[in-house]
Write an enzyme that holds these catalytic residues in place. Structure first.
Site, mmCIF file in Angstrom:
data_model
loop_
_atom_site.group_PDB
_atom_site.id
_atom_site.type_symbol
_atom_site.label_atom_id
_atom_site.label_comp_id
_atom_site.label_asym_id
_atom_site.label_seq_id
_atom_site.Cartn_x
_atom_site.Cartn_y
_atom_site.Cartn_z
ATOM 1 N N CYS A 6 -4.354 31.260 24.350
ATOM 2 C CA CYS A 6 -3.574 31.131 23.130
ATOM 3 C C CYS A 6 -3.961 29.874 22.383
ATOM 4 C CB CYS A 6 -2.099 31.049 23.447
ATOM 5 S SG CYS A 6 -1.541 32.483 24.293
ATOM 6 N N CYS A 9 -6.604 30.963 20.631
ATOM 7 C CA CYS A 9 -6.318 31.937 19.591
ATOM 8 C C CYS A 9 -5.443 31.307 18.515
ATOM 9 C CB CYS A 9 -5.650 33.168 20.181
ATOM 10 S SG CYS A 9 -3.974 32.899 20.686
ATOM 11 N N ASP A 421 0.744 -7.773 0.570
ATOM 12 C CA ASP A 421 1.362 -8.281 -0.627
ATOM 13 C C ASP A 421 2.173 -9.514 -0.210
ATOM 14 O OD1 ASP A 421 1.951 -8.024 -3.310
ATOM 15 O OD2 ASP A 421 3.849 -7.025 -2.898
ATOM 16 N N ASP A 617 5.757 -3.824 0.117
ATOM 17 C CA ASP A 617 7.170 -3.443 0.197
ATOM 18 C C ASP A 617 7.467 -2.271 -0.727
ATOM 19 O OD1 ASP A 617 6.943 -4.712 -2.201
ATOM 20 O OD2 ASP A 617 8.733 -5.944 -1.976
ATOM 21 N N ASP A 621 3.664 -1.860 -5.816
ATOM 22 C CA ASP A 621 2.341 -1.825 -5.202
ATOM 23 C C ASP A 621 1.920 -0.439 -4.721
ATOM 24 O OD1 ASP A 621 4.070 -1.928 -3.090
ATOM 25 O OD2 ASP A 621 3.561 -3.984 -2.536
HETATM 26 P P1 ADP Z 1 3.719 -10.037 -5.935
HETATM 27 O O1 ADP Z 1 2.310 -9.716 -6.007
HETATM 28 O O2 ADP Z 1 3.945 -11.378 -5.300
HETATM 29 O O3 ADP Z 1 4.570 -8.985 -5.359
HETATM 30 P P2 ADP Z 1 4.298 -9.222 -8.653
HETATM 31 O O4 ADP Z 1 2.970 -8.659 -9.005
HETATM 32 O O5 ADP Z 1 5.403 -8.288 -8.441
HETATM 33 O O6 ADP Z 1 4.199 -10.248 -7.440
HETATM 34 O O7 ADP Z 1 4.725 -10.233 -9.781
HETATM 35 C C1 ADP Z 1 3.857 -11.301 -10.150
HETATM 36 C C2 ADP Z 1 4.536 -12.308 -10.987
HETATM 37 O O8 ADP Z 1 4.995 -11.703 -12.188
HETATM 38 C C3 ADP Z 1 5.722 -12.920 -10.348
HETATM 39 O O9 ADP Z 1 5.406 -13.961 -9.504
HETATM 40 C C4 ADP Z 1 6.491 -13.369 -11.577
HETATM 41 O O10 ADP Z 1 6.001 -14.587 -12.033
HETATM 42 C C5 ADP Z 1 6.196 -12.312 -12.589
HETATM 43 N N1 ADP Z 1 7.242 -11.294 -12.612
HETATM 44 C C6 ADP Z 1 7.159 -10.021 -12.175
HETATM 45 N N2 ADP Z 1 8.309 -9.378 -12.342
HETATM 46 C C7 ADP Z 1 9.174 -10.263 -12.881
HETATM 47 C C8 ADP Z 1 10.558 -10.222 -13.266
HETATM 48 N N3 ADP Z 1 11.288 -9.132 -13.122
HETATM 49 N N4 ADP Z 1 11.102 -11.343 -13.788
HETATM 50 C C9 ADP Z 1 10.359 -12.444 -13.909
HETATM 51 N N5 ADP Z 1 9.098 -12.561 -13.556
HETATM 52 C C10 ADP Z 1 8.484 -11.506 -13.047
HETATM 53 MG MG MG Z 2 5.383 -7.056 -4.962
#
Ligand code: ADP
Ligand code: MG
Length: 722
Positions: A6, A9, A421, A617, A621
């Site tokens: 089986c 199969c 991240d 998280d 991303d």
């Molecule tokens: P990480 O790569 O650390 O997860 P992100 O790409 O999410 O960070 O964000 C990069 C940067 O963009 C943050 O460090 C911040 O300076 C700015 N940023 C992103 N989202 C926000 C928000 N909601 N309010 C203020 N600043 C933000």
């Molecule tokens: Mg992030």
């Protein structure tokens, strides 16, 4: 009986059914003995199902099929349980099949038949030894043969009628009948007998492992205590609606996801997260289904239906995991397809060629050819390898690691680069406000007011932290927000009462030509501008998760040599974090696209046959998770987008789960390879030895059922991880 074939199969069934016009996809889960089919639109399910049933019945007659309509209306689950999982088919006691008792009886009767056959066989051999008449000897052995081989011979005949001559039962019958024809009675009967014993033991082992795996994933709640007008009623979790109130008594599993509205208690979350410490959850806090209430009654308001609750999602994911097959499994499927015909062809060659061309005695070479037939089933691999992967997936889920397919388990084994991240992955993603810098002539309460408005709709960790900080200090009217735009890796742009509010990093300010002073230190900064006027900056800082340094060390100790951090945050922050936890390299001030480009670069530079994992998280991303060889999201089955995109989900927020994940994958991989080497090695050895006259039928039957049993038992070692 006749289960082993089986396994073989099973792949034939899958193949045939997938090729039907009406079928979109078909997956046969050999371990769970279910066939999952997806019917193409426009076809009537009943018709398709009966057609599928016919195919299944033709390939393997005498099957018990239970049609189940699960979850989706276009998904059929058939349960070829009774027959189609190794030998266990016949003795299978699968829970879904409500015929537990019956199956046990079946298993017991198999055992009784075998014991009778063994006794007859033994008495026959002993009587012969003491010189009893030949007729008695033959009668005893003959009955042992017929009793132990009845099912095998019956299936052989049926399969022959169905023109399926490479069926294992058929080949086993030919081998033993052939042996009888050349006067090898004890061996012929012995082979049939041990074949039966082997199948019986395998069926026990496979069922045991199924049970073990099911126990590992025993997270399904039985009932929910629905509260109606102050009274408690037991209801199936499927029938609870969002907003219903349920009571969780001590010792009970939480049946659905919700929020505690009354009471507080400690919960055993180990079935979901793999963590053994109890977790306190109190009023107002979220609670996930599958955790067990340990010390006080609580009331929960249900926030998700059963189908969308954590438990169902985990079970769905794990159950569907076997449909994504590893390369090794695919290899075994192909191998199995060719192995039997090749060995049978060799058997014929061995039996015929030497007598014709070398004037050798026919019976001597026929015997050697018959030995080939006994080892002609690839069952050891066909059964044990999917079983190993399924065990690996089960053990992972027990440890709070959901692996969405055998292929990902296989990839995890080869991970030597982990890209992470920063925010929310390495750090907690809970920011404390450490300093506030005001623009010229701006008051703090105005800065906070606009910051609060800007961040009110974002789910970014920064936004949550700022909203929390501002909550008691300023108020806002969210109905006055007339536009909202989240600019990834920059920040936020909001229209409020005709004003344009910008909140984000220096890049956002520069991009909007805001005249501001950039602050140089290692805090994360949120600059605020209103109608192009710089209002000030909120400096916040995040905390690195506990034990990150140790985790990095452990990762290195399991051979993850390259660890890289990616972040959209500033270089200052990134450097400080990476120094503190001891990682090799980081890339800062990245835009989401940069992250994807970077992971592609890293993948293109990796060593051949190694894999790159990305852990995030799940907040902004998902594209990177999707692009990595193994995309991992953390924090449970919360964010749907992340779950969709990821291949592996860590049920807790801990990067450290990568260590057990890789270890389980390696253990599984090791056991799979041991099985492949043992099974193919011993079979090929017996084939060679038999050709030169050094292996007899006893060796062959060991190479068949003995090896299968060893391989199955070896697979079970995966379940003993830790
Ligand atoms: P990480 O790569 O650390 O997860 P992100 O790409 O999410 O960070 O964000 C990069 C940067 O963009 C943050 O460090 C911040 O300076 C700015 N940023 C992103 N989202 C926000 C928000 N909601 N309010 C203020 N600043 C933000
Ligand atoms: Mg992030």
């Amino acid at each position: 009986m006749g289960g082993l074939n089986c396994a073989n199969c099973a792949s034939k069934i899958e193949d045939k059914v997938s090729k039907m016009n009406e079928i979109e996809e078909a997956h046969l889960n050999f371990i769970k003995s279910t066939l999952n089919i997806k019917v193409k639109e426009g076809y009537k399910e009943e018709n398709v199902v009966s057609k599928v049933t016919k195919i299944v019945d033709k390939i393997e007659p005498g099957l018990d099929i239970v049609v189940k309509d699960e979850n989706y209306s276009d998904n059929k689950d058939m349960d070829p349980n009774k027959y189609c999982s190794s030998s266990s088919c016949s003795a299978g006691d699968h829970d879904h099949n409500d015929s537990d008792g019956h199956n046990h009886e079946h298993g017991d009767s198999d055992l009784k038949i075998l014991l009778i056959a063994i006794s007859l066989y033994a008495v026959g051999l002993i009587s012969n030894y003491f010189g009893a008449p030949k007729a008695i000897y033959l009668l005893l052995l003959g009955s042992a043969y017929i009793i132990s081989g009845f099912d095998v011979i019956k299936s052989a005949v049926k399969n022959l009628i169905n023109r399926n001559p490479l069926d294992e039962n058929f080949l086993m019958t030919i081998a033993t009948v052939g042996a009888i024809a050349i006067g090898q009675y004890p061996e012929a009967v012995g082979v049939m007998l041990f074949y039966g014993i082997g199948e019986y033991l395998e069926s026990r082992a496979v069922n045991k492992s199924r049970k073990n795996i099911e126990e590992l994933m025993n997270i399904k709640p039985d009932v929910a205590n629905l509260i109606v007008d102050g009274e408690v009623k037991e209801v199936a979790p499927e029938n609870i609606k969002i907003g219903d109130h349920i009571m969780i008594k001590v010792g009970e599993k939480v049946p659905l996801d919700g929020i505690i509205i009354k009471g507080e208690s400690r919960f055993d979350t180990s079935a979901i997260t793999g963590e053994s410490v109890l977790k306190s959850i109190s009023q107002g806090e979220e609670i996930s289904s599958g955790v067990i209430n340990k010390n006080a009654v609580v009331e929960v308001e249900v926030t998700k239906t059963f189908k969308d609750s954590t438990v169902s999602k985990i079970l769905d994911m794990v159950e569907n995991a076997t449909s994504k097959k590893s390369e090794t499994e695919n290899f075994i499927t192909v191998f199995a397809r060719y192995y039997t015909p090749v060995v049978v062809a060799l058997a014929i060659a061995v039996a015929i060629l030497p007598p014709i061309f070398m004037q050798e005695p026919f019976s001597k070479w026929l015997y050697r050819g018959l030995v080939f037939l006994v080892v002609s089933c690839p069952c050891a691999l066909v059964i044990s390898i999917p079983l190993s992967y399924f065990s690996g997936i089960g053990v992972s889920s027990k440890n709070g690691i959901l692996v969405k397919g055998s292929n990902y388990l296989e990839a995890l084994k080869k991970v030597d680069t982990v890209v992470m991240d920063k925010t929310g992955t390495i750090t907690k993603g809970v920011f404390d406000v450490t300093n506030i810098v005001l623009g010229k002539g701006i008051e703090e309460k105005d800065l906070l007011k606009y910051a609060n408005i800007a961040e009110s709709r974002s789910s970014h960790p920064i936004a949550n932290s700022i909203s929390n900080y501002c909550k008691d200090k300023v108020s806002m009217d969210s109905s006055k927000i007339d536009s909202y735009e989240e600019i990834a890796s920059h920040g936020i742009k909001v229209g409020y009462e005709g004003k344009e509010i910008l909140a984000g990093n220096a890049r956002l300010m520069t991009a909007n030509n805001i005249d501001f002073q950039e602050i140089q230190n290692s805090t994360t900064k949120v600059y605020i501008a209103v109608d192009k006027i710089f209002y000030g900056c909120i400096e916040i800082s995040d905390q690195i998760k506990d034990g990150m340094r140790a985790t990095i060390q452990q990762m290195k100790s399991v051979g993850i040599n390259k660890i890289v951090m990616l972040t959209g945050d500033s270089d200052n922050v990134a450097r400080e974090v990476s120094d503190e936890i001891g990682i090799d390299s980081y890339y800062a001030e990245l835009l989401p696209n940069d992250k994807v480009d970077l992971i592609e670069n890293i993948i293109s530079e990796k060593k051949p046959d190694s894999k790159v994992a990305f852990i995030g998280d799940g907040i902004n991303d998902a594209p990177v998770i999707a692009r990595a060889d193994v995309g991992i999201s953390m924090g449970g089955v919360g964010s749907d987008a992340a779950i969709e995109a990821s291949d592996v989900v860590f049920m807790t927020d801990e990067v450290s789960k990568i260590v057990p994940a890789v270890s389980i994958a390696r253990l599984t991989g090791k056991i799979v390879w041991q099985n492949i080497i043992i099974a193919i090695g011993i079979k090929v050895l017996v084939l060679i030895l038999s050709t030169v006259g050094l292996a007899n039928m006893w060796a062959a039957i060991f190479a068949d059922v003995g090896v299968t049993l060893i391989a199955v038992l070896n697979s079970l070692r995966v379940l003993r991880y830790k």
